[in-house]
Design an enzyme around this catalytic site. Structure first.
Site, PDB file in Angstrom:
ATOM      1  N   ARG A   1       4.181   6.768   3.273  1.00  0.00           N
ATOM      2  CA  ARG A   1       3.414   7.899   3.774  1.00  0.00           C
ATOM      3  C   ARG A   1       2.581   7.455   4.980  1.00  0.00           C
ATOM      4  NH1 ARG A   1       0.793   6.001  -0.752  1.00  0.00           N
ATOM      5  NH2 ARG A   1      -1.440   5.556  -0.537  1.00  0.00           N
TER       6      ARG A   1
ATOM      7  N   TRP B   1      21.011  13.935  48.045  1.00  0.00           N
ATOM      8  CA  TRP B   1      19.559  13.955  47.869  1.00  0.00           C
ATOM      9  C   TRP B   1      19.168  14.917  46.756  1.00  0.00           C
ATOM     10  CZ3 TRP B   1      15.703  17.500  47.646  1.00  0.00           C
ATOM     11  CH2 TRP B   1      14.391  17.018  47.659  1.00  0.00           C
TER      12      TRP B   1
ATOM     13  N   ASP C   1      15.551   9.888  51.997  1.00  0.00           N
ATOM     14  CA  ASP C   1      14.365  10.737  51.943  1.00  0.00           C
ATOM     15  C   ASP C   1      13.352  10.297  53.002  1.00  0.00           C
ATOM     16  OD1 ASP C   1      12.656  12.692  50.085  1.00  0.00           O
ATOM     17  OD2 ASP C   1      11.389  10.978  50.626  1.00  0.00           O
TER      18      ASP C   1
ATOM     19  N   THR D   1       0.808  -1.218   0.000  1.00  0.00           N
ATOM     20  CA  THR D   1       0.000   0.000   0.000  1.00  0.00           C
ATOM     21  C   THR D   1       0.842   1.270   0.000  1.00  0.00           C
ATOM     22  OG1 THR D   1      -0.112   0.054   2.430  1.00  0.00           O
ATOM     23  CG2 THR D   1      -1.846  -1.169   1.265  1.00  0.00           C
TER      24      THR D   1
ATOM     25  N   CYS E   1      -4.904   5.690  11.304  1.00  0.00           N
ATOM     26  CA  CYS E   1      -4.366   5.532  12.664  1.00  0.00           C
ATOM     27  C   CYS E   1      -3.442   6.670  13.079  1.00  0.00           C
ATOM     28  CB  CYS E   1      -3.630   4.198  12.802  1.00  0.00           C
ATOM     29  SG  CYS E   1      -2.045   4.110  11.922  1.00  0.00           S
TER      30      CYS E   1
ATOM     31  N   CYS F   1      -3.039  -0.068  14.584  1.00  0.00           N
ATOM     32  CA  CYS F   1      -3.916   0.418  13.522  1.00  0.00           C
ATOM     33  C   CYS F   1      -5.115  -0.517  13.347  1.00  0.00           C
ATOM     34  CB  CYS F   1      -3.152   0.520  12.201  1.00  0.00           C
ATOM     35  SG  CYS F   1      -4.155   1.148  10.824  1.00  0.00           S
TER      36      CYS F   1
ATOM     37  N   CYS G   1      -0.375   6.658   7.533  1.00  0.00           N
ATOM     38  CA  CYS G   1      -1.745   6.171   7.449  1.00  0.00           C
ATOM     39  C   CYS G   1      -2.690   7.263   7.959  1.00  0.00           C
ATOM     40  CB  CYS G   1      -1.888   4.909   8.296  1.00  0.00           C
ATOM     41  SG  CYS G   1      -3.578   4.276   8.430  1.00  0.00           S
TER      42      CYS G   1
ATOM     43  N   TYR H   1      17.347  13.809  43.304  1.00  0.00           N
ATOM     44  CA  TYR H   1      16.040  14.367  42.956  1.00  0.00           C
ATOM     45  C   TYR H   1      16.089  15.021  41.577  1.00  0.00           C
ATOM     46  CZ  TYR H   1      11.644  16.957  43.626  1.00  0.00           C
ATOM     47  OH  TYR H   1      10.370  17.445  43.501  1.00  0.00           O
TER      48      TYR H   1
END
Length: 503
Positions: A62, A439, A459, A29, A67, A37, A64, A443
């Site tokens: 290209r 710490w 912590d 296709t 979807c 899809c 779809c 983080y």
């Protein structure tokens, strides 16, 4: 790593967990699709698999139209990979190639342009220009289908250098002219928030895709608790029953912006697949960057199935993980802002740190052109805070010095926290600054740098969470227990915080 047979089985079962992880190109296709899809499954002999949409486009396929493979979540690889390709993909997603070119990308990564081109092409089947081109095409489709901007303005807002380049790319990727793409717009349903932002210039509505379940209640709770007055706010009940909307200002490359993201609300399945978002941009060229940063903030490219598989099987942590499906590890929209807020939060409560951050924002942040609800300012830059007056820094002298030193290092580039930085190097640079300890570095790695494998054994919230699970809470024992949770220890931290919050 998965092989082609596994990929085909995912396509045959329309497994949405693999959307964005790879793309299926169908030779019979000439189109490429996401794995989920809904179209008839192609024969195996006609399927070729590509790691990126750009690679499929480069091979002549290209997109779809059914979807929309360009609207899927990003690959979770770019969240956790710390190598050259992972770092490059995060920078490209943030729009660096559009703003600074391939040379700028290479400089940020510390490699030559040729080395970056070779590494990306070898692994992804497309170089930085092709990857950025695919991203521009997605931005163009979004602008065409969510705004009434003239086509010429869409071309430049999406990052294209010329209208001709824009027209050619849209035709190649979507097999449609720009006006043809715009004609596919569906009329929003009555009462829908889709399209509500379009009446304001520079505003648009969009959907932020995600895979698997998503616990938006944890995300909004986490952000609301830390919301800086004037910069962030959470609005209750605006978008439907139980919906909470997180709103914040953004400092983007071409100007300020205001972003809104809705939680899922009551009765909406955690696996719906998207969050409603509205952006109000001073310059539409910032669309791609804004979306990329919001996706990082909400951790929307994560793979919750992989996290649950690892953490859910743990005898102690597993029940808490299985009780909160889709819990994410929030990132941030601005690593410099987060670094400042991390220092402000040292040895004080979250509420106290938020109050101080709000005062600094009002004093040193740039005001929005016009207020938006409770949002009035951008968070101050590191350069502005490096010169903050002593009277505005209500904290011990040692922390004042730490904050000024950090801001000066961020402002002059001594310490970098951008999406493409090497995490180990950034951690070493941060630790070299006076007043910045393990710490704070952990983080920042977890939130600013998106590291999924950070544990914070010292912590207080982590220790409380461990105690609730019946585990030893001293730092040494906690670190030893967390070894089994790698490479998803950042998610374990959030589960422990959530468990501690339950009391």
């Amino acid at each position: 790593m998965i092989d082609d047979e596994t990929r085909y089985r995912a396509v045959d079962s329309r497994d949405a967990r693999f959307d964005g992880v790879f793309f299926t190109a169908v030779t019979s296709t000439g189109i490429y699709c996401r794995p989920s899809c809904p179209a008839m499954t192609p024969k195996r002999v006609n399927c070729t698999f590509y790691p990126t949409a750009a690679a499929a486009q480069g091979a002549g396929f290209r997109a779809c139209r059914r979807c929309r493979p360009d609207s899927v979540p990003g690959s979770p690889e770019w969240n956790h990979r710390a190598d050259l390709v992972g770092r490059a993909m995060r920078l490209i997603g943030d729009g660096v190639v559009d703003r600074e070119g391939v040379a700028g990308l290479a400089t940020r990564l510390g490699y030559s342009s040729r080395q970056v081109q070779r590494a990306l092409t070898a692994e992804l089947g497309a170089g930085p220009i092709a990857l950025a081109r695919a991203q521009r095409a997605q931005a163009a489709r979004l602008l065409l289908q969510t705004t009434r901007l003239p086509v010429t303005e869409v071309a430049f807002a999406a990052g294209f250098a010329s209208v001709r380049q824009f027209n050619e790319t849209v035709r190649e990727v979507y097999d449609r002219t720009p006006s043809g793409l715009r004609a596919e717009i569906r009329t929003p349903q009555a009462g829908s928030r889709a399209g509500s932002a379009e009446a304001v210039p520079g505003s648009l509505s969009l959907r932020l895709a995600y895979r698997g379940p998503l616990d938006t209640e944890h995300l909004v709770d986490f952000l609301a608790l830390r919301a800086v007055p004037g910069v962030e706010e959470v609005v209750e009940g605006v978008g439907g029953q139980g919906v909470r909307t997180y709103r914040r200002t953004l400092a983007l490359p071409h100007g300020p912006a205001v972003a809104e993201v809705d939680s899922l609300g009551v009765g909406v399945p955690l696996t719906r697949g998207w969050l409603d978002c509205r952006l109000r941009l001073a310059d539409l060229r910032d669309l791609t960057t804004a979306v990329h940063r919001l996706r990082a903030l909400f951790d929307l490219d994560a793979d919750p199935a992989a996290v649950t598989e690892q953490l859910g099987s743990d005898p102690a942590l597993g029940p808490a993980v299985l009780a909160r499906p889709g819990l994410r590890s929030p990132g941030h929209v601005d690593p410099h802002e987060l670094a400042v807020r991390a220092v402000l939060g040292q040895q004080v409560t979250v509420a106290a740190a938020r109050t101080l951050a709000g005062r600094l924002a009002q004093r040193y942040g740039a005001a929005l052109p016009e207020p938006s609800g409770g949002l009035t300012v951008l968070f101050p830059t590191a350069a502005a805070l490096a010169q903050a007056a002593d009277a505005d820094l209500a904290m011990p002298l040692s922390r004042q010095n730490a904050l000024r030193g950090l801001c000066a290092a961020l402002a002059d580039g001594t310490v970098r926290l951008d999406p493409g930085v090497d995490r180990e190097q950034a951690a070493a640079e941060l630790l070299a600054l006076r007043g910045i300890g393990p710490w704070t570095v952990g983080y920042l790695r977890m939130r600013a740098l998106g590291d999924p494998d950070v544990f914070l054994p010292g912590d207080l919230g982590v220790r409380h969470g461990l105690a609730h699970l019946g585990l030893a809470a001293d730092p040494r024992s906690a670190a030893a227990a967390a070894v089994a949770w790698s490479p998803w220890r950042s998610y374990a931290v959030h589960h422990l915080w959530a468990r501690a919050a339950q009391g």
